[in-house]
Design a protein around this motif. Structure first.
Motif, short mmCIF file in Angstrom:
data_model
loop_
_atom_site.label_atom_id
_atom_site.label_comp_id
_atom_site.label_asym_id
_atom_site.label_seq_id
_atom_site.Cartn_x
_atom_site.Cartn_y
_atom_site.Cartn_z
N VAL A 1 0.85 -1.23 -0.08
CA VAL A 1 0.02 0.08 0.05
C VAL A 1 0.97 1.21 -0.01
CG1 VAL A 1 -1.76 1.25 1.35
CG2 VAL A 1 -1.91 -0.93 1.07
N GLU A 2 2.00 1.23 0.90
CA GLU A 2 2.86 2.35 0.90
C GLU A 2 3.32 2.68 -0.35
OE1 GLU A 2 7.07 3.59 3.09
OE2 GLU A 2 5.84 1.79 3.79
N VAL A 3 4.12 1.73 -1.14
CA VAL A 3 4.64 1.97 -2.38
C VAL A 3 3.75 2.26 -3.40
CG1 VAL A 3 6.71 0.72 -1.83
CG2 VAL A 3 4.95 -0.55 -3.13
N SER A 4 2.54 1.71 -3.41
CA SER A 4 1.64 1.95 -4.56
C SER A 4 1.09 3.49 -4.37
CB SER A 4 0.36 0.99 -4.40
OG SER A 4 0.74 -0.28 -4.64
N ARG A 5 1.00 4.01 -3.19
CA ARG A 5 0.58 5.43 -3.16
C ARG A 5 1.35 6.65 -3.33
NH1 ARG A 5 -2.64 4.99 2.60
NH2 ARG A 5 -4.52 3.88 1.93
N ASP A 6 2.70 6.14 -3.24
CA ASP A 6 3.76 7.18 -3.51
C ASP A 6 4.72 7.18 -4.83
OD1 ASP A 6 5.79 8.87 -1.13
OD2 ASP A 6 5.55 9.32 -3.12
N PHE A 7 3.96 7.53 -5.89
CA PHE A 7 4.71 7.29 -7.11
C PHE A 7 5.88 8.03 -7.11
CE2 PHE A 7 1.78 4.39 -9.06
CZ PHE A 7 0.50 4.83 -8.56
N LYS A 8 6.10 9.15 -6.54
CA LYS A 8 7.40 9.87 -6.54
C LYS A 8 8.70 9.32 -5.75
CE LYS A 8 4.74 14.54 -6.53
NZ LYS A 8 4.39 15.57 -5.83
N LYS A 9 8.27 8.45 -4.77
CA LYS A 9 9.37 8.04 -4.29
C LYS A 9 9.57 6.68 -4.52
CE LYS A 9 10.62 6.88 0.72
NZ LYS A 9 10.35 7.17 2.11
N TYR A 10 8.70 5.98 -5.02
CA TYR A 10 8.85 4.66 -5.49
C TYR A 10 8.68 4.48 -6.95
CZ TYR A 10 8.92 3.99 -0.42
OH TYR A 10 8.93 3.94 1.04
N GLY A 11 9.57 3.65 -7.40
CA GLY A 11 9.26 3.28 -8.89
C GLY A 11 8.54 2.17 -9.18
N GLU A 12 8.43 1.82 -10.57
CA GLU A 12 7.83 0.52 -10.93
C GLU A 12 8.24 -0.70 -10.30
OE1 GLU A 12 6.55 -1.81 -15.07
OE2 GLU A 12 6.99 0.34 -15.04
N ASP B 1 9.94 -1.05 -7.41
CA ASP B 1 9.53 -1.02 -6.09
C ASP B 1 8.26 -1.91 -5.98
OD1 ASP B 1 11.25 1.83 -5.74
OD2 ASP B 1 12.08 -0.17 -5.20
N ILE B 2 7.33 -1.31 -6.82
CA ILE B 2 5.83 -1.79 -6.69
C ILE B 2 5.79 -3.21 -7.13
CG2 ILE B 2 3.44 -1.45 -7.66
CD1 ILE B 2 4.12 1.29 -8.15
N ARG B 3 6.43 -3.63 -8.13
CA ARG B 3 6.59 -5.06 -8.77
C ARG B 3 7.33 -5.94 -7.71
NH1 ARG B 3 8.95 -4.19 -12.95
NH2 ARG B 3 11.14 -4.97 -12.21
N ASP B 4 8.35 -5.54 -6.87
CA ASP B 4 8.86 -6.28 -5.92
C ASP B 4 7.92 -6.52 -4.88
OD1 ASP B 4 12.43 -4.98 -6.30
OD2 ASP B 4 11.10 -6.43 -7.51
N ALA B 5 7.18 -5.31 -4.25
CA ALA B 5 6.51 -5.45 -2.92
C ALA B 5 5.25 -6.41 -3.51
CB ALA B 5 5.71 -3.92 -2.87
N TYR B 6 4.56 -6.16 -4.67
CA TYR B 6 3.41 -7.07 -5.10
C TYR B 6 3.85 -8.52 -5.01
CZ TYR B 6 -0.20 -9.14 -7.81
OH TYR B 6 -1.21 -9.64 -8.28
N GLU B 7 5.18 -8.77 -5.51
CA GLU B 7 5.45 -10.36 -5.67
C GLU B 7 5.84 -10.71 -4.28
OE1 GLU B 7 7.73 -9.85 -10.14
OE2 GLU B 7 8.98 -10.20 -8.29
N THR B 8 6.34 -9.78 -3.44
CA THR B 8 6.68 -10.36 -2.13
C THR B 8 5.50 -10.64 -1.51
OG1 THR B 8 8.54 -9.19 -1.87
CG2 THR B 8 7.77 -9.77 0.23
N ALA B 9 4.48 -9.78 -1.40
CA ALA B 9 3.11 -9.98 -0.98
C ALA B 9 2.37 -11.33 -1.28
CB ALA B 9 1.99 -8.83 -0.84
N THR B 10 2.46 -11.40 -2.67
CA THR B 10 1.91 -12.45 -3.58
C THR B 10 2.23 -13.78 -3.02
OG1 THR B 10 1.27 -11.34 -5.33
CG2 THR B 10 1.32 -13.45 -5.46
#
Length: 393
Positions: A73-84, A86-95
């Motif tokens: 949720v954190e990386v998905s909301r802050d596109f300025k701080k986190y890139g694609e 970061d989002i992919r890694d966070a999603y894969e880890t959660a999955t």
């Protein structure tokens, strides 16, 4: 006469050989059941250990998955701080954590089913072992009689047949009581204590994580559980030998028994006292208490009743009368009498009660009809010996 003795000797020899052979087969059945019981117990222990480990893994994965979702949720909301990436890694880890958690939850469920199945199989084997041991014991008693002096056979058959049967029933009743107590402790306090140990382990892990509020709530719950189990242990002790019987006497103890029975079984139970209450000889009080206790146990097990009464009447100094009645399903009294005459084990409970009353030189009466409830009346005389023992006490 010699011909008759020879014929009896042949009959006894053949019967002894047949019983010895049958006893050996029963022993083999019992030993095979014990070996299977040991194997299943070992398997159950492994399953319990694996289940404990899986529960700890699930707890750990749940915490990791919760954190992974927060991260996602954190990386998905802050596109300025986190890139694609970061989002992919966070999603894969959660999955991945969600998948692992799902697999381990399924494993936990399967292990619990396996544990329950093993426990059920062990209980079935326990019953087989109990039946084998009972038959083995009965055969030993019979063989001891058959192997005795032939000159005593007639006297044994005439004077000891009923005592032998009663002795066997008393022995079996004692063994049944021991097994009941063992099961009560195993299924109650022992299981709860094992659960308490597991929960204290969980509390220790939460304490290490600094979750003090959760640990405090868990400890409060554990404290209440310990109180509950202590009460269960006290009830088991009361059933073994109620101290109130010695301190207060028969009437207060039976009154408490009916109150506890109503509370535990949710069957409305009324106690009534008639006549002038008095202390009886210790043996008489114990015998009457056990008869009432066994009658209420039968109500709980077989009657499917919603109401029961225990009425105790002191008939002056001459006798005590106790009537236990219920509004349950009842039974066919003629059919029960036939089973009792045939010596079928299903009738041993009431038969044993009747024989104990007869040993006290009392009267034992049963009234019952299908769907019309059951009433058991017990009347025991108070002889001079009982009064003398009471006065000495």
């Amino acid at each position: 006469m010699n011909v008759e003795v020879d014929a009896i000797e042949r009959v006894l020899k053949n019967a002894t050989e047949a019983l010895e052979s049958s006893k050996y087969h029963i022993y083999e059945i019992g030993e095979a059941a014990r070996q299977e019981q040991e194997a299943l117990s070992t398997e159950l222990q492994r399953a319990m250990e694996e289940l404990d480990e899986t529960i700890r893994t699930v707890d750990k994965l749940e915490e990791q998955y919760r954190r992974a979702r927060v991260r996602l949720v954190e990386v998905s909301r802050d596109f300025k701080k986190y890139g694609e990436k970061d989002i992919r890694d966070a999603y894969e880890t959660a999955t991945q954590l969600q998948l692992s958690l799902s697999i381990n939850r399924e494993k936990e469920s399967n292990l619990k089913s396996r544990r329950d199945d093993l426990q059920k199989r062990i209980r079935n084997i326990d019953r087989t072992i109990e039946r084998a041991e009972a038959l083995f014991s009965q055969m030993n008693v019979v063989l001891e009689y058959l192997s005795g002096d032939l000159g005593q056979v007639t006297r044994i058959l005439e004077s000891a047949k009923n005592r032998q049967l009663l002795g066997l029933k008393i022995i079996l009743a004692q063994e049944d009581e021991r097994r009941r107590i063992a099961r009560e402790i195993h299924d109650g306090p022992a299981q709860s204590m094992a659960n308490l140990i597991l929960r204290t382990d969980i509390a220790e892990r939460m304490l290490a994580k600094g979750e003090y509020d959760v640990v405090k709530a868990e400890l409060a719950d554990l404290k209440q559980n310990v109180r509950t189990e202590l009460e269960e242990v006290r009830k088991i002790i009361f059933n073994l030998r109620p101290m109130a019987l010695d301190d207060l006497g028969l009437v207060p103890t039976i009154r408490k028994l009916t109150q506890d029975f109503e509370e535990k079984m949710k069957i409305r139970t009324r106690f009534e006292l008639r006549g002038k209450e008095r202390r009886l000889a210790t043996g008489m009080e114990v015998a009457l208490f056990r008869l009432v206790q066994e009658s209420l146990t039968n109500v709980a097990k077989h009657a499917d009743a919603t109401h029961a009464t225990v009425e105790m009447s002191f008939l002056g100094d001459s006798a005590v009368r106790v009537v236990i009645a219920d509004n349950g399903v009842g039974f066919d009294l003629n059919r029960w009498s036939s089973k009792a005459a045939a010596g079928e084990s299903a009738s041993f409970g009431l038969v044993g009660m009747r024989e104990r009353v007869e040993l006290l030189e009392g009267k034992f009466e049963i009234e019952s009809n299908v769907n019309a409830g059951t009433k058991i009346a017990i009347e025991v005389p108070l002889d001079d010996g009982s009064k003398e023992e009471e006065n000495h006490g």
